[in-house]
Design a protein around this motif. Sequence first.
Motif, PDB file in Angstrom:
ATOM      1  N   HIS A 119      14.810  22.960 -25.231  1.00 56.43           N
ATOM      2  CA  HIS A 119      16.104  23.037 -25.913  1.00 56.43           C
ATOM      3  C   HIS A 119      16.177  22.130 -27.142  1.00 56.43           C
ATOM      4  O   HIS A 119      16.823  22.477 -28.112  1.00 56.43           O
ATOM      5  N   GLY A 120      15.466  20.999 -27.124  1.00 53.43           N
ATOM      6  CA  GLY A 120      15.470  20.092 -28.267  1.00 53.43           C
ATOM      7  C   GLY A 120      14.677  20.600 -29.455  1.00 53.43           C
ATOM      8  O   GLY A 120      14.818  20.094 -30.570  1.00 53.43           O
ATOM      9  N   GLY A 121      13.845  21.595 -29.231  1.00 50.06           N
ATOM     10  CA  GLY A 121      13.030  22.158 -30.298  1.00 50.06           C
ATOM     11  C   GLY A 121      13.414  23.561 -30.709  1.00 50.06           C
ATOM     12  O   GLY A 121      12.825  24.137 -31.620  1.00 50.06           O
ATOM     13  N   TYR A 122      14.424  24.128 -30.038  1.00 47.14           N
ATOM     14  CA  TYR A 122      14.781  25.524 -30.274  1.00 47.14           C
ATOM     15  C   TYR A 122      15.134  25.805 -31.735  1.00 47.14           C
ATOM     16  O   TYR A 122      14.626  26.768 -32.327  1.00 47.14           O
TER      17      TYR A 122
ATOM     18  N   GLY B 118       9.155  31.085 -25.571  1.00 48.50           N
ATOM     19  CA  GLY B 118      10.444  30.485 -25.238  1.00 48.50           C
ATOM     20  C   GLY B 118      10.441  28.997 -25.523  1.00 48.50           C
ATOM     21  O   GLY B 118       9.468  28.482 -26.035  1.00 48.50           O
ATOM     22  N   CYS B 119      11.512  28.380 -25.230  1.00 49.54           N
ATOM     23  CA  CYS B 119      12.751  28.849 -24.670  1.00 49.54           C
ATOM     24  C   CYS B 119      13.534  29.638 -25.736  1.00 49.54           C
ATOM     25  O   CYS B 119      13.129  29.672 -26.895  1.00 49.54           O
ATOM     26  N   HIS B 120      14.646  30.222 -25.320  1.00 48.28           N
ATOM     27  CA  HIS B 120      15.367  31.121 -26.210  1.00 48.28           C
ATOM     28  C   HIS B 120      16.810  30.712 -26.461  1.00 48.28           C
ATOM     29  O   HIS B 120      17.629  31.540 -26.859  1.00 48.28           O
ATOM     30  N   SER B 121      17.113  29.423 -26.244  1.00 52.61           N
ATOM     31  CA  SER B 121      18.460  28.922 -26.520  1.00 52.61           C
ATOM     32  C   SER B 121      18.429  27.394 -26.502  1.00 52.61           C
ATOM     33  O   SER B 121      17.386  26.785 -26.253  1.00 52.61           O
ATOM     34  N   THR B 122      19.571  26.790 -26.724  1.00 56.07           N
ATOM     35  CA  THR B 122      19.681  25.331 -26.663  1.00 56.07           C
ATOM     36  C   THR B 122      20.110  24.848 -25.274  1.00 56.07           C
ATOM     37  O   THR B 122      20.371  23.660 -25.093  1.00 56.07           O
TER      38      THR B 122
END
Length: 142
Positions: A8-11, A32-36
């Motif tokens: 999430h920190g790199g999204y 992925g991931c695909h969101s924060t």
Amino acid sequence: MIALGCDHGGYELKQEIIKYLEEKNIPYKDFGCHSTEAVDYPIYARMVGKAIQTGECEKGILICGTGIGISIAANKMKGIRAALCTDCFCAEATREHNDANILALGGRVVGPGLAVKIVDTFLNTEFSHAERHQKRIDLIEE
């Protein structure tokens, strides 16, 4: 093909890198991931590392908040040489000297403009194949 993974920190930074890859017509696979929404970075490090181990992808880019955790996780995998880079000099040196196959970035550390330049440098720098560098890589693999 380039394997992409983040937590999430790199999204958000991953989205900028995807734009760069698409503009340059560089094929990639987004693991992925695909969101924060909060997730566990080792899961994504493992998926990207596995894609490189199997030959599905040639290189990878991993992003978490600092780039530290995700690079540590990836480096636990056989044959993976993940390098956390915060500038173009490091990206060039790690490709030339270490034949790094994964670039790690910190989404909360490096801005998008610099990150794209680091990615460009990493993807366009070849391993030097100097005997001293290969010897050191062999020692790491032991």
